[in-house]
Every structure is written in structure tokens, then in C-alpha cells.
Write an enzyme that holds these catalytic residues in place. Structure first.
Site, mmCIF file in Angstrom:
data_model
loop_
_atom_site.group_PDB
_atom_site.id
_atom_site.type_symbol
_atom_site.label_atom_id
_atom_site.label_comp_id
_atom_site.label_asym_id
_atom_site.label_seq_id
_atom_site.Cartn_x
_atom_site.Cartn_y
_atom_site.Cartn_z
ATOM 1 N N GLU A 88 20.957 -71.959 -28.111
ATOM 2 C CA GLU A 88 19.878 -72.868 -28.276
ATOM 3 C C GLU A 88 19.068 -73.234 -26.420
ATOM 4 O OE1 GLU A 88 19.273 -76.520 -30.525
ATOM 5 O OE2 GLU A 88 19.865 -75.356 -32.442
ATOM 6 N N ASP A 146 21.444 -78.685 -36.518
ATOM 7 C CA ASP A 146 22.001 -79.281 -35.256
ATOM 8 C C ASP A 146 22.464 -80.717 -35.748
ATOM 9 O OD1 ASP A 146 20.937 -77.052 -33.727
ATOM 10 O OD2 ASP A 146 19.315 -78.056 -33.286
ATOM 11 N N HIS A 151 15.220 -87.432 -45.128
ATOM 12 C CA HIS A 151 14.741 -86.909 -44.058
ATOM 13 C C HIS A 151 13.718 -85.752 -42.975
ATOM 14 C CE1 HIS A 151 18.513 -88.965 -42.169
ATOM 15 N NE2 HIS A 151 18.698 -89.549 -41.070
HETATM 16 C C1 LIG Z 1 17.576 -85.270 -37.577
HETATM 17 C C2 LIG Z 1 17.308 -84.046 -37.731
HETATM 18 C C3 LIG Z 1 17.959 -83.361 -36.987
HETATM 19 C C4 LIG Z 1 17.611 -81.836 -37.726
HETATM 20 N N1 LIG Z 1 17.453 -80.493 -37.399
HETATM 21 C C5 LIG Z 1 18.124 -79.385 -37.627
HETATM 22 C C6 LIG Z 1 18.041 -78.067 -37.265
HETATM 23 O O1 LIG Z 1 18.666 -78.200 -36.589
HETATM 24 N N2 LIG Z 1 17.635 -77.462 -37.885
HETATM 25 C C7 LIG Z 1 17.055 -77.235 -39.683
HETATM 26 O O2 LIG Z 1 16.712 -76.144 -40.019
HETATM 27 N N3 LIG Z 1 16.704 -78.788 -39.652
HETATM 28 C C8 LIG Z 1 16.415 -79.661 -39.080
HETATM 29 N N4 LIG Z 1 15.911 -80.742 -39.743
HETATM 30 C C9 LIG Z 1 15.009 -80.684 -40.736
HETATM 31 C C10 LIG Z 1 16.072 -81.069 -42.051
HETATM 32 O O3 LIG Z 1 16.343 -79.700 -42.222
HETATM 33 C C11 LIG Z 1 14.392 -81.192 -43.250
HETATM 34 O O4 LIG Z 1 14.281 -82.388 -42.233
HETATM 35 C C12 LIG Z 1 15.721 -81.281 -44.538
HETATM 36 O O5 LIG Z 1 14.530 -81.930 -44.962
HETATM 37 C C13 LIG Z 1 16.356 -83.639 -43.901
HETATM 38 O O6 LIG Z 1 17.236 -83.137 -45.856
HETATM 39 P P1 LIG Z 1 16.937 -83.999 -46.597
HETATM 40 O O7 LIG Z 1 18.670 -83.602 -47.331
HETATM 41 O O8 LIG Z 1 17.090 -85.448 -45.599
HETATM 42 O O9 LIG Z 1 16.165 -83.874 -47.667
HETATM 43 P P2 LIG Z 1 15.133 -84.156 -48.336
HETATM 44 O O10 LIG Z 1 14.574 -84.800 -46.584
HETATM 45 O O11 LIG Z 1 15.283 -85.537 -49.185
HETATM 46 O O12 LIG Z 1 14.194 -83.762 -49.147
HETATM 47 C C14 LIG Z 1 14.045 -82.172 -48.640
HETATM 48 C C15 LIG Z 1 12.825 -82.139 -49.110
HETATM 49 O O13 LIG Z 1 13.588 -80.495 -50.717
HETATM 50 C C16 LIG Z 1 12.888 -81.553 -51.610
HETATM 51 N N5 LIG Z 1 14.986 -81.568 -52.105
HETATM 52 C C17 LIG Z 1 16.046 -82.734 -51.575
HETATM 53 N N6 LIG Z 1 17.102 -82.217 -52.586
HETATM 54 C C18 LIG Z 1 16.715 -81.102 -53.461
HETATM 55 C C19 LIG Z 1 16.984 -80.665 -53.931
HETATM 56 N N7 LIG Z 1 18.829 -80.509 -54.300
HETATM 57 N N8 LIG Z 1 17.272 -79.383 -54.263
HETATM 58 C C20 LIG Z 1 15.977 -79.448 -54.717
HETATM 59 N N9 LIG Z 1 14.956 -79.757 -53.746
HETATM 60 C C21 LIG Z 1 15.196 -80.663 -53.323
HETATM 61 C C22 LIG Z 1 12.516 -82.697 -51.078
HETATM 62 O O14 LIG Z 1 12.201 -83.138 -52.610
HETATM 63 C C23 LIG Z 1 11.896 -82.432 -50.434
HETATM 64 O O15 LIG Z 1 10.804 -81.514 -50.802
HETATM 65 C C24 LIG Z 1 16.279 -82.208 -38.896
HETATM 66 C C25 LIG Z 1 16.184 -83.439 -39.374
HETATM 67 C C26 LIG Z 1 16.707 -84.403 -38.629
HETATM 68 C C27 LIG Z 1 15.407 -85.546 -39.452
#
Ligand SMILES: Cc1cc2nc3c(=O)[nH]c(=O)nc-3n(C[C@H](O)[C@H](O)[C@H](O)COP(=O)(O)OP(=O)(O)OC[C@H]3O[C@@H](n4cnc5c(N)ncnc54)[C@H](O)[C@@H]3O)c2cc1C
Ligand SMILES: *[C@@H]1O[C@H](CO)[C@@H](O)[C@H](O)[C@H]1NC(C)=O
Ligand SMILES: *[C@@H]1O[C@H](CO)[C@@H](O)[C@H](O)[C@H]1NC(C)=O
Ligand SMILES: *[C@@H]1O[C@H](CO)[C@@H](O)[C@H](O)[C@H]1NC(C)=O
Length: 526
Positions: A277, A166, A105
């Protein structure tokens, strides 16, 4: 000790840029096939996939698409360690990088590894979650686990994590690598302030357990560390007793100063709401009518006369947790809290939902958007942290000015207190005590040249960033995206040296999370 051999790409001329690109291309082609055969020879309990890896070249932002050479679907932490150790032992010349992928994400390819190896962290999630009760309850989870699953597991014991995002269909490793900020952060701090212990695989393939007491520097480095120092494989997350129900409240303001004053009052009050918020609403028609589907106006008659069309409004969003037997007491408390605020009286809307329904609210919106084909679109999001003393200049310059409508997606604005953030982590905050999270969260309609087109939305982001820069607002990006090393340096400011030091300690070859584009794996051919 090995000398750190990461470097930054700083091409001096067009010729050297071309040379660099050619060499990289040749090397990547050469390595692609040898990578495949060397990985096939590696003993792992999970598996590598070399085809059908398009999913690993996609993310929520939907703007960057780089295919990896391989995807590891780990079964055990030792699979991840063996893979990274293998890449580490190949040395800097291979150019090979590794990215953990949580739920993908990210917004600009941060979880991608061009021609490298992507580790699909969700396949680790089969490992068990373990809830520990007692005076200070916590849960141990695999880092590829989604927050929604953790919530459901903890609820079996009447417990839940304290600090959220969120949206819960994100992984623990993904949000802890950023911060995890939502309406509870004013009280509990972000998610990175609610972790007791981590298990991490470093850029050398070592498995290290770390906490405040043990390997503290690595612990702080990975929290908010953008995946630069290690791959989080397990996390111990602090819990609290879970409430059953939530009163969910929305009120409107037409004046930003009054709105912000009330928000700041609420986040510093002793007895206050559980979630705080806010939203900016610019030129939206039928707003109140939309709310009616899920919220009840306190005064239906007055509310029906309220007109949102064309205006810039600010919506304060609040919740109070409760259990059914406390309903009367809670209503009294809410009444008293609301009486301290200066919102437009006719715009008080209230609803009551279960705790899970509230926390998982964005998923409900996701299902609706998906059914209309509005989810898998480009998301040119921009998240900023604005110091309190500059939020009024920011609001004046942006809301209703650069930003002329919010019909493409929500815009969030709410303050937090920095005292809930640990300044030893890798996370960067503005310098003041209180700062605001401002999140522009639009979706783009691909080939549109209208206000909802990608290019138009990107140009608005650019204008907002330029405005902040020119007005010296001291703004920091959250979920940062930069294209040059100068910008990264200025993002980290005085903390840049610490970042580089930690990088050379834990990932000296700059193997990890290349999609953040902070460090480049050393190019030994030049
Ligand atoms: C609909 C939506 C709502 C959101 N709401 C919020 C919110 O309210 N508050 C907020 O803070 N953020 C929010 N986000 C953002 C979200 O926290 C980040 O996009 C986060 O990166 C998504 O997590 P993911 O598991 O998909 O990570 P990924 O996109 O898969 O990874 C993010 C980064 O972290 C690294 N990574 C992933 N897993 C690990 C691991 N286990 N160890 C080390 N590095 C790792 C990846 O290489 C990459 O660089 C939101 C995103 C979306 C799409
Ligand atoms: C922020 O939190 C600190 C520590 O709890 C407190 O002393 C300070 O008054 C708070 N700031 C505001 C503006 O509420
Ligand atoms: C507000 O939106 C309407 C249509 O949605 C548009 O016609 C109008 O020009 C907009 N007003 C402003 C001030 O942008
Ligand atoms: C971090 O915060 C502590 C107090 O919580 C303070 O004493 C220290 O100077 C801060 N360190 C930095 C680098 O800002």
C-alpha cells in the site's frame, strides 16, 4: 413475466416535484402504521423491532440519518425471505423498501431504508461458520459475520482468507457488495474475486444458491452489486495457510514518480511482498517521531535527522509474511527486494508483529481514537480509482495543491492490476490494466469552521472531483455516492444496460438497498 416497474425520479418542474414529495409523504405516513401491523402478523423466528431503531439510522459517515419503520432481527434466512416476499406481494404501491445492514460502516446512508425495513444482518451471525480443509480450503459463513471473527475461526485450522480490507470490523455481505480492496488485492484480487459461492435472497423473496457454475448471472450481479440484486445470506470464501508473523516495513519518498514507479514494479514482480500500500503525507510535523512508537528505524542516527515538517511525502508500506523458522531466509529476501527500490535511505523503518495484529491494526487505532472521542464523528471520505496513465496528473493537481494537509486522517494511494478483477461482476473499474486506489479518509470536527470542519472537508472533496472531471482523468468512485441518475449512468458507462437488466431480473420493484439512490421504487400514485 412481470414488467419491471422501477422508475427514476425525473421531476419536470417544481410543481411536479412538490406534488411528488407530498404524495410520497402522505403515502409513507399511511403505510407506516399499516406496515407495522402487517409485519406483526408475519411469522418469523427472529423478531421485528418498531422502537429504539435509531441505530439503523446511523452509519460511520455520520451525515445521513433516516429512520426505518421497522428493523428485522432475523434468526433464519427464511425470516429474510418471508419479509421480502411480503413486501414484494404488497406491490409497487406500498413504496416500502428493504435495506440489509451489515456493520453500518457505510458513509452516506447506503444501509438505511427511510420509512422502510432494515434487516440487521449481524443477528444471523449466530449461525455456524464451517471451515473445510483440503487442497483448496474454504469457509462457509453467514453474511452478517465480521471478518475479524472469520479470521479467528479459520486460524483454529491454521488457515485464513487471502484478501482483506484494512479494517476487519466489517461484515462479509457489506464488503462483498462493494469489493473489499486492500494491500493484498494486487496479488489475490479484491475480496469479490475470492468467493466461490453465495446464498442470496432476491428482491422477490426467493432463496437462490449461486456460483460460477450455477445461477452465474446472479452470482456476478451481487458481487460489487451495492445490494441492488439480493441480500447475501451466506458466502463461501477461499482460504490459504495462515502465516504466523509479519515483517512490516515503511519507507519514504519525496518524489511521487519514484514512489509510483517502485509501487508498480513491486505489484508486477514475480517474487514480491505480500501486502503493498502507500500513504500521502502533507505537512505533518513529527512524523518520524510518531512512527518510533511502533517501528524501528534501520539507521537511528540518520532517521533522527529527517524532517517531515511542511513537506509532501509518500510512504510505501509493505509486509512480508513468515513463520518463525523462516526468519533468516525472509530477511535475505526482504533485503534483496528493498535493494531494487529508490526510497530515501534514512527512512527505512521495520517492525515485526503477529499476523492477527497486522490485519487488525486499524482496530487498535480505533480504540485510541474512541478514547479521545474522535471515532463517532462525521467521516466525509472519498475513494477514487485512478487509471495509471493519469495518476501523475492526479498527484500533481491534488497532493500538496488541493490537499494542503493530511492531519485529519490518512490518504492512501496504491496500484492494483485489473487482471485480478472479474469483469462479469457489477463492479466498475477504470479502463486501464493498472489503476490506483486513492482513499481520502478524514474525520470532521462537527461545528468547526477550520480546516477540520465538515464543510471544509466536503468542499475539498468537491474540488478534487471537479478537478478529475475537468481534466478528463477517467476516474471512478469506489464506495460511490451520487445524487442524480445521470451520474450513475456515467459511473456505469457501457455497463449501465447490464445493471438495469439485472435489476429488472432480480429486484424488479426496486425494493432493495434504497440508500444507494440508484433506482427509486415506482411511484404508482402519479
Ligand atoms: C474504518 C473503515 C475502514 C475501511 N477499510 C476498507 C478497506 O480497506 N477496503 C475496502 O474495500 N473497504 C473499506 N471500508 C469500506 C467498507 O468496505 C464499506 O463501508 C462496507 O460497506 C462496510 O461494510 P458493512 O458491513 O458495515 O456494510 P453496511 O454499511 O452495513 O452496508 C453496505 C451496503 O451493502 C448493503 N449490504 C449490507 N449487507 C448486505 C448483504 N448481506 N447483502 C447485500 N447487501 C448488503 C447495504 O444495504 C449497503 O447498501 C472501510 C470502512 C471503514 C469504516
Ligand atoms: C497485469 O497482469 C497481467 C496478467 O497477469 C500481466 O500480463 C500484465 O503484464 C500486468 N501488468 C503490469 C503492468 O504489471
Ligand atoms: C503546515 O502546517 C502548519 C501547522 O500545522 C501551518 O502553520 C503551515 O501554514 C502549514 N503549511 C502549509 C504549506 O500549508
Ligand atoms: C472481460 O474480460 C475478458 C478476458 O478476461 C474479455 O475477453 C472480455 O472481452 C471482457 N468483457 C468486457 C465486457 O469487457
Amino acid at each position: 413475466m412481470r414488467r419491471p416497474s422501477m422508475s427514476f425520479v425525473k421531476p419536470k418542474s417544481i410543481l411536479s416535484t412538490i406534488l411528488l414529495v407530498c404524495c410520497m409523504a402522505i403515502r409513507l405516513c399511511l403505510c407506516s402504521s399499516s406496515v407495522v401491523s402487517s409485519l406483526k402478523a408475519l411469522h418469523v423466528q427472529g423478531q421485528f423491532s418498531f422502537d429504539g431503531n435509531e441505530f439503523a439510522a446511523t452509519d460511520f459517515g455520520n451525515q445521513f440519518h433516516f429512520l426505518p419503520s421497522a428493523v428485522l432481527h432475523p434468526k433464519k434466512v427464511s425470516d429474510i425471505a418471508a419479509t421480502i416476499k411480503h413486501v414484494w406481494q404488497m406491490g409497487p404501491a406500498s413504496g416500502l423498501t428493504v435495506a440489509a445492514r451489515g456493520h453500518g460502516h457505510s458513509l452516506q446512508g447506503q444501509a438505511q431504508a427511510p420509512q422502510g425495513i432494515v434487516i440487521n444482518m449481524e443477528s444471523l451471525s449466530g449461525q455456524e461458520m464451517q471451515v473445510h480443509r483440503g487442497k483448496f480450503p474454504y469457509v462457509d459463513v453467514p453474511a452478517g459475520e465480521l471478518w475479524i471473527n472469520i479470521l479467528h475461526e479459520c486460524l483454529k485450522y491454521g488457515l485464513a482468507p487471502k484478501s482483506w480490507t484494512d479494517y476487519l470490523h466489517l461484515t462479509v455481505g457489506g464488503t462483498l457488495s462493494n469489493a473489499g480492496i486492500s494491500g493484498q488485492a494486487f496479488r489475490h484480487g479484491p475480496q469479490i474475486s475470492n468467493v466461490h459461492q453465495l446464498e442470496v435472497v432476491t428482491g422477490k423473496g426467493e432463496v437462490v444458491v449461486c456460483s460460477e457454475e450455477k445461477n452465474a448471472d446472479l452470482f456476478h450481479a451481487v458481487l460489487g452489486g451495492l445490494g441492488q440484486f439480493g441480500i447475501i445470506t451466506r458466502a463461501r470464501i477461499s482460504l490459504e495457510p495462515a502465516p504466523k508473523m509479519v515483517k512490516w516495513i515503511r519507507v519514504l519518498y519525496s518524489d511521487f514518480s519514484t514512489f509510483a514507479r517502485d509501487q508498480e514494479h513491486l505489484i508486477s514482480a514475480e517474487n514480491t511482498f505480500d501486502y503493498i500500500e502507500g500513504l500521502v503525507i502533507v505537512n505533518k510535523t513529527g512524523l518520524i517521531n510518531n512512527w518510533r512508537a511502533s517501528f524501528n528505524p534501520e539507521d537511528p542516527e540518520q532517521a533522527s535527522q529527517f524532517v517531515s515538517d511542511g513537506r509532501t511525502l509518500f510512504c510505501l508500506e509493505l509486509t512480508k509474511n513468515f513463520n518463525p523458522d523462516e526468519a533468516t531466509k525472509i530477511n535475505k529476501e526482504i533485503k534483496s527486494l528493498l535493494s531494487q527500490l529508490s526510497y530515501i535511505p534514512s527512512t527505512l523503518f521495520v517492525t515485526e508483529v503477529s499476523y492477527v495484529e497486522f490485519l487488525d491494526r486499524v482496530h487498535a487505532a480505533e480504540l485510541k481514537l474512541r478514547s479521545k472521542g474522535l471515532w463517532e464523528l462525521p467521516h466525509p471520505w472519498l475513494n477514487l480509482l485512478v487509471p495509471r496513465s493519469k495518476i501523475h496528473s492526479f498527484a500533481e493537481g491534488v497532493f500538496g495543491s488541493i490537499l494542503t494537509d493530511t492531519n485529519n486522517g490518512p490518504v492512501l494511494v496504491y496500484p492494483v492490476n485489473k487482471s485480478k478483477w472479474d469483469n462479469r461482476t457489477s463492479f466498475v473499474t477504470p479502463e486501464e490494466d493498472i489503476f490506483y486506489l486513492v482513499a481520502f479518509l478524514p474525520h470532521a470536527v462537527p461545528s468547526s469552521t477550520e480546516n477540520n470542519g465538515l464543510q471544509h472537508l466536503l468542499s475539498i472533496n468537491k474540488r478534487i472531483l471537479n478537478f478529475c472531471e475537468a481534466a478528463h482523468l477517467g476516474v471512478k468512485q469506489y464506495l460511490p455516492y451520487y445524487t442524480t441518475q445521470e451520474e450513475w449512468r456515467s459511473h456505469y458507462g457501457p455497463r449501465w444496460e447490464v445493471l438495469v437488466q439485472r435489476k429488472s431480473a432480480y429486484d424488479p420493484l426496486a425494493i432493495l438497498a434504497p440508500g444507494q439512490r440508484i433506482f427509486q421504487k415506482a411511484i404508482s400514485v402519479l
